[in-house]
Design a protein around this motif. Sequence first.
Motif, PDB file in Angstrom:
ATOM      1  N   LEU A 251       0.858  -1.173   0.000  1.00  0.00           N
ATOM      2  CA  LEU A 251       0.000   0.000   0.000  1.00  0.00           C
ATOM      3  C   LEU A 251       0.898   1.228   0.000  1.00  0.00           C
ATOM      4  N   ALA A 252       0.665   2.167  -0.880  1.00  0.00           N
ATOM      5  CA  ALA A 252       1.559   3.313  -1.000  1.00  0.00           C
ATOM      6  C   ALA A 252       0.775   4.609  -1.084  1.00  0.00           C
ATOM      7  N   GLY A 253       1.361   5.654  -0.499  1.00  0.00           N
ATOM      8  CA  GLY A 253       0.737   6.973  -0.547  1.00  0.00           C
ATOM      9  C   GLY A 253       1.623   8.013   0.112  1.00  0.00           C
ATOM     10  N   ARG A 254       1.114   9.209   0.189  1.00  0.00           N
ATOM     11  CA  ARG A 254       1.834  10.324   0.793  1.00  0.00           C
ATOM     12  C   ARG A 254       1.130  10.744   2.085  1.00  0.00           C
ATOM     13  N   ALA A 255       1.793  11.618   2.843  1.00  0.00           N
ATOM     14  CA  ALA A 255       1.219  12.117   4.093  1.00  0.00           C
ATOM     15  C   ALA A 255       1.743  13.523   4.359  1.00  0.00           C
ATOM     16  N   VAL A 256       0.973  14.283   5.144  1.00  0.00           N
ATOM     17  CA  VAL A 256       1.300  15.674   5.465  1.00  0.00           C
ATOM     18  C   VAL A 256       1.035  15.886   6.949  1.00  0.00           C
ATOM     19  N   THR A 257       2.014  16.413   7.686  1.00  0.00           N
ATOM     20  CA  THR A 257       1.808  16.770   9.093  1.00  0.00           C
ATOM     21  C   THR A 257       1.087  18.107   9.174  1.00  0.00           C
ATOM     22  N   VAL A 258      -0.006  18.153   9.959  1.00  0.00           N
ATOM     23  CA  VAL A 258      -0.764  19.395  10.103  1.00  0.00           C
ATOM     24  C   VAL A 258      -0.706  19.964  11.513  1.00  0.00           C
ATOM     25  N   VAL A 259      -0.404  19.114  12.512  1.00  0.00           N
ATOM     26  CA  VAL A 259      -0.269  19.563  13.899  1.00  0.00           C
ATOM     27  C   VAL A 259       0.902  18.813  14.519  1.00  0.00           C
ATOM     28  N   ASP A 260       1.740  19.533  15.276  1.00  0.00           N
ATOM     29  CA  ASP A 260       2.820  18.891  16.004  1.00  0.00           C
ATOM     30  C   ASP A 260       2.976  19.616  17.331  1.00  0.00           C
ATOM     31  N   GLY A 261       2.822  18.876  18.443  1.00  0.00           N
ATOM     32  CA  GLY A 261       2.855  19.552  19.737  1.00  0.00           C
ATOM     33  C   GLY A 261       3.198  18.619  20.859  1.00  0.00           C
ATOM     34  N   GLN A 262       2.925  19.069  22.071  1.00  0.00           N
ATOM     35  CA  GLN A 262       3.226  18.308  23.288  1.00  0.00           C
ATOM     36  C   GLN A 262       1.952  17.844  23.936  1.00  0.00           C
ATOM     37  N   LEU A 263       1.940  16.584  24.368  1.00  0.00           N
ATOM     38  CA  LEU A 263       0.788  16.003  25.025  1.00  0.00           C
ATOM     39  C   LEU A 263       0.984  16.086  26.534  1.00  0.00           C
TER      40      LEU A 263
END
Length: 270
Positions: A251-263
Amino acid sequence: MRISVVDAFTDRPFAGNPAGVCRLESAADPAWMQAVAAEMKHSETAFVRPADDGDADFELRWFTPETEVDLCGHATLATAHVLFDEGVAAPVRFGTRSGVLTVDRDADGVIGMDFPAHPAQETQPVPGLAEALGAEVRWTGRSRFDVLAAVHDEQTVRRLAPDVDALTRVDARGIIVTAAADEAGTDFVSRFFAPRVGVPEDPVTGSAHCVLAPYWAWALGRADGHAMTGRQLSSRGGTVRTTMHGDRVRLAGRAVTVVDGQLDGGAAHG
C-alpha cells in the motif's frame, strides 16, 4: 511527550485521513492510550515506541475512539511519515498485532507499506445489508475483519447515505463498499463504514485495501506485481496505490503533518 496529527494518503493538508501519532519512550497503560484516542477523536491514534526485541525497530499500536484494533493502514503511514521526518532511516519495521510490518520511502517521498492481504471469501448476501446501505449489492464477501460489498457503479458508491445504526447490526469490524472507477487512472473506488468500532465513516482506510486489492486483482484480471489505484470517496477523499505480491499487498501513498505539539495527558504508565 510529542503528539502529531498527520493527514495520510494525501499530498495536501486537510484531505486524506487524519491520524494521531503519539511517540512513547516505553510501554504505556492501554487504558491511558484508549483515553488519549478518545480525546483525539480521530478514527485512529497510533502509539509508537522503541521495540523490546530485535524482530522489529518499533512497537506500534492503534486505537479508535472506542477500542484497540489489529490493523490500521493510514495510522501506520502517518507514523512512518513522522519517524522519517525525524531522521529515522528507511525501511522501518513495526511490531504489531498483525505481525511485523515493513515500511519504506522512495526518493520521491512516497511511503510504501508491506501488509498482509486479507482476501474476501464470497458469501451469501448479508441479511439487512442492502437495506442499510440503500443500494443493491451484486457481490458479497467476508475477510478477516470486514464485509466487502460490491455495487454496480461508482455513482452508487458516491451517493451512498447508509443507515449507520442499521450497519452496527452487521457482524464485522466494518463494511467496505466498492465499484469499478469511472475516471481514467483510477481502477476502483470505495467507501468504508465501521460504526461498531466508533467510526461511522472512515475517510481513507489502508487496511480495507488489504481486502480491496486482492478482490480487484481477481475482478480485473491483474497479475501479481501489477499496480492498481484505489480512490476512497469520502468527503475528504484519498488515494491508495496497491500492488499484490502473493499473500502480501503493498500500500503506497503520501502524508502531510498538520499539527505537532506536546501532550500533557496525565500518567502514561500503569
